[in-house]
Scaffold this motif. Structure first.
Motif, PDB file in Angstrom:
ATOM      1  N   ALA A  52     -46.671 -99.271 115.068  1.00  0.00           N
ATOM      2  CA  ALA A  52     -46.095 -98.197 114.147  1.00  0.00           C
ATOM      3  C   ALA A  52     -44.796 -98.936 113.812  1.00  0.00           C
ATOM      4  O   ALA A  52     -44.606 -98.800 112.618  1.00  0.00           O
ATOM      5  N   ALA A  53     -44.198 -99.624 114.673  1.00  0.00           N
ATOM      6  CA  ALA A  53     -42.835-100.101 114.290  1.00  0.00           C
ATOM      7  C   ALA A  53     -43.108-101.325 113.333  1.00  0.00           C
ATOM      8  O   ALA A  53     -42.111-101.382 112.145  1.00  0.00           O
ATOM      9  N   CYS A  54     -44.273-101.974 113.308  1.00  0.00           N
ATOM     10  CA  CYS A  54     -44.587-103.055 112.481  1.00  0.00           C
ATOM     11  C   CYS A  54     -44.738-102.368 111.007  1.00  0.00           C
ATOM     12  O   CYS A  54     -44.105-102.844 110.000  1.00  0.00           O
ATOM     13  N   LEU A  55     -45.571-101.313 111.013  1.00  0.00           N
ATOM     14  CA  LEU A  55     -45.835-100.635 109.647  1.00  0.00           C
ATOM     15  C   LEU A  55     -44.794 -99.947 109.052  1.00  0.00           C
ATOM     16  O   LEU A  55     -44.576-100.152 107.786  1.00  0.00           O
TER      17      LEU A  55
ATOM     18  N   LEU B 275     -49.016 -89.037 113.080  1.00  0.00           N
ATOM     19  CA  LEU B 275     -48.153 -89.462 114.028  1.00  0.00           C
ATOM     20  C   LEU B 275     -46.845 -88.854 113.669  1.00  0.00           C
ATOM     21  O   LEU B 275     -45.980 -88.737 114.729  1.00  0.00           O
ATOM     22  N   ALA B 276     -46.490 -88.860 112.462  1.00  0.00           N
ATOM     23  CA  ALA B 276     -45.192 -88.218 112.088  1.00  0.00           C
ATOM     24  C   ALA B 276     -45.089 -86.814 112.546  1.00  0.00           C
ATOM     25  O   ALA B 276     -43.628 -86.325 113.135  1.00  0.00           O
TER      26      ALA B 276
ATOM     27  N   GLN C 179     -43.406 -91.359 116.696  1.00  0.00           N
ATOM     28  CA  GLN C 179     -43.314 -90.422 115.859  1.00  0.00           C
ATOM     29  C   GLN C 179     -42.026 -90.673 114.775  1.00  0.00           C
ATOM     30  O   GLN C 179     -42.220 -90.661 113.489  1.00  0.00           O
ATOM     31  N   CYS C 180     -40.838 -91.365 115.335  1.00  0.00           N
ATOM     32  CA  CYS C 180     -39.826 -91.753 114.418  1.00  0.00           C
ATOM     33  C   CYS C 180     -40.263 -92.930 113.460  1.00  0.00           C
ATOM     34  O   CYS C 180     -40.056 -93.001 112.501  1.00  0.00           O
ATOM     35  N   HIS C 181     -41.038 -93.904 114.030  1.00  0.00           N
ATOM     36  CA  HIS C 181     -41.382 -95.091 113.156  1.00  0.00           C
ATOM     37  C   HIS C 181     -42.401 -94.290 112.129  1.00  0.00           C
ATOM     38  O   HIS C 181     -42.256 -95.055 110.899  1.00  0.00           O
ATOM     39  N   ALA C 182     -43.365 -93.548 112.568  1.00  0.00           N
ATOM     40  CA  ALA C 182     -44.325 -92.948 111.577  1.00  0.00           C
ATOM     41  C   ALA C 182     -43.255 -92.271 110.330  1.00  0.00           C
ATOM     42  O   ALA C 182     -43.540 -92.428 109.207  1.00  0.00           O
ATOM     43  N   ILE C 183     -42.345 -91.389 110.711  1.00  0.00           N
ATOM     44  CA  ILE C 183     -41.609 -90.905 109.533  1.00  0.00           C
ATOM     45  C   ILE C 183     -40.880 -91.784 108.821  1.00  0.00           C
ATOM     46  O   ILE C 183     -40.886 -91.480 107.775  1.00  0.00           O
TER      47      ILE C 183
END
Length: 568
Positions: A311-314, A339-340, A349-353
């Motif tokens: 998720a962090a990479c995305l 995920l958000a 969640q934070c990475h997705a947002i």
């Protein structure tokens, strides 16, 4: 301890005529200590004195006995020791025989497992002898020397001393060794060195990036993990990423490792790609090499660090506008929205947002985001109890408010109310972002202003008052004043009546107007989040920015007061 008794015993029988009195006494003392006291300390007292004598002997077997003793003892007895205990071991690094050097390096490496010993070992000059040992032809010598360097580099001050000692070129060379043990140790040493910015630059100059990139194909998972983590740290700096740009096979090799290795290694490889994707070149290149199809299934990995890393990479890949269409086509938007709104893992969640926010910040058609339920799902998530998720959501809505396709649905879905409540949520970043979002909406000067004035007695007024009177941030005060100014510009009469009837709020505005000299007109409006990360400012620019923000506070407050007086 059988090794030292055997060695000492052999030396006592075969070489006794050649030994000096002091050496014979030292051997005898050690033998007696072994026979009478199994709990002796070798780091002080008679045992250390005897070992020190043997360490300084010209007889190979006596030196080897001392080095072997220190090596074996330090395997089970690691503690902080003083200079007197370390000096004979450092002296043994200079011995003429490789087996003595190896044992001494092993002993120092073991003792360097205690943080208190690391700096003292370096101060005693051990590194230059370890560098010479790394250059020796034997794999055993190289392994022990590099292992010792690895532990010594655990101290932040030591990193720079080691780098300047000439250790980097040998470490880079040994990272390419055919001996897997040497490879692994060299990769670990290079990794420890990457935790300091000045050393990372020296590593780039020494050619470490290319050597570490070759280890991405290593068969050993530990070696690959060390190499990927080192590359991830080097990718923090633009200079490091520039060096990686010349390695055309690095991204495909990392993506291959991302699919085939152990989840622990996969998670680190994803973080390496994430850091590389701080650069626009890699944001495009990683997606072009097929990363999206690889990352999608990893979002559901049962190994949570891997899912979070994916998720962090995305998140970083979503920054580049050209990647928006591939992300939509790959079916990642619904996944990111799922995920958000999932509070089970706040980091994910934070990475997705943030990834969704980045997609919204790019120019282009946002219908795919709306069709996926962007505003309904994130709007419902505004009620989350997670402070960091609130901050990310508020920052996302500050971006939505700037988009021509998204701002009106934000208002129509009644999301101004939840945003207004965030002004008093207790999280400074969330409060600031919510205020910026509402200010951007107020700047639309249509039904958004009407909605905000309707919310004035339902929490908006109290939230703004808190930002003006209780916040320690000039940025928060600036954002609150900007929102008030936008309301005055959108509905002058109605907004002025509300403000003039509120003596306490007017007093807060007047207090802001009296703080500093006004700034120039071009510096009045606060910056709006664009959704993309920026490089941190250095100390000087941060000071200048703070001064400008304080000046914006005063200038906006004076503008508001002037507008109210002019309308009277």
């Amino acid at each position: 301890m059988g090794g030292i008794i055997s060695c000492c015993g052999t030396a006592d029988k075969e070489y006794q005529p050649l030994l000096a009195d002091q050496e014979r006494q030292a051997v005898a003392a050690l033998v007696k200590l072994f026979e009478t006291d199994t709990r002796i300390s070798f780091y002080d007292g008679p045992a250390l004195q005897a070992l020190t004598v043997l360490a300084h002997s010209d007889v190979h077997h006596l030196q080897l006995s001392a080095a072997t003793a220190f090596s074996e003892i330090s395997e089970y007895d690691v503690r902080a020791v003083d200079r007197e205990a370390l000096e004979p071991i450092v002296y043994l690094l200079q011995a003429a025989h490789a087996d003595v050097q190896q044992a001494a390096a092993a002993a120092l490496g073991n003792l360097a497992g205690d943080t208190a010993n690391r700096r003292l070992v370096v101060e005693l000059g051990a590194v230059q002898h370890l560098v010479r040992q790394m250059l020796a032809p034997g794999a055993d010598s190289q392994i022990n020397a590099v292992g010792c360097i690895t532990n010594l580099a655990g101290d932040d001050e030591n990193k720079l001393r080691i780098a300047r000692s000439g250790a980097l070129p040998p470490l880079v060379r040994l990272a390419r060794s055919r001996d897997l043990r040497v490879q692994r140790n060299a990769a670990g040493a290079l990794l420890n060195m990457t935790h300091r910015a000045e050393v990372r630059r020296l590593l780039v100059d020494a050619g470490a990036v290319a050597a570490l990139a070759e280890l991405v194909q290593a068969r050993d998972d530990d070696t690959l993990y060390y190499a990927a983590t080192a590359l991830s740290n080097i990718a923090v700096d633009a200079e490091g990423r520039n060096a990686m740009c010349a390695l055309h096979m690095l991204v495909p090799q990392l993506l291959s490792a991302l699919q085939t290795r152990h989840p622990r290694v996969q998670a680190q490889v994803a973080l390496t790609l994430r850091n590389m994707a701080s650069d626009t070149h890699f944001q495009l290149h990683i997606v072009e090499e097929g990363a999206l199809d690889t990352l999608l299934p990893l979002l559901h990995s049962p190994h949570m660090p891997l899912a979070v890393s994916a998720a962090a990479c995305l998140r970083n890949l979503s920054i580049h506008a050209a990647n928006e269409a591939p992300i939509v086509v790959a079916g990642l938007v619904p996944e990111l929205l799922d995920l958000a709104v999932d509070a089970a893992n706040p980091d994910m969640q934070c990475h997705a947002i943030a990834a969704v926010r980045n997609l919204a910040a790019n120019s282009g058609d946002k219908q795919a985001l709306l069709d996926a339920g962007l505003l309904d799902r994130l709007g419902a998530a505004l009620n989350t109890k997670c402070s960091q998720a609130r901050a990310e959501l508020a920052a996302a809505f500050s971006v939505f408010a700037l988009n021509d396709q998204l701002w009106r649905p934000v208002v129509e879905r009644g999301l101004c109310g939840p945003l207004a409540r965030l002004l008093r949520c207790g999280h400074a970043d969330a409060e600031l972002s919510a205020c910026l979002a509402l200010g951007a909406l107020a700047g639309r000067r249509s039904e958004a202003v009407e909605e905000l004035l309707r919310l004035w007695p339902r929490g908006l007024r109290d939230g703004l008052a808190q930002q003006l009177t209780e916040s320690a941030s000039d940025a928060a005060r600036s954002a609150a004043l900007w929102l008030i100014a936008a309301l005055l510009a959108g509905r002058p009469g109605q907004a002025r009546r509300v403000l003039t009837a509120d003596a306490a709020l007017l007093a807060a505005v007047e207090a802001c107007a009296a703080t500093r000299e006004p700034s120039k007109p071009w510096a009045l409006l606060p910056a709006i989040f664009t959704g993309h990360g920026t490089e941190p400012a250095d100390d000087d620019s941060t000071t200048v920015a703070s001064t400008h923000e304080a000046q914006r506070v005063q200038s906006l407050a004076r503008q508001i007061l002037d507008q109210i007086r002019d309308s009277s």
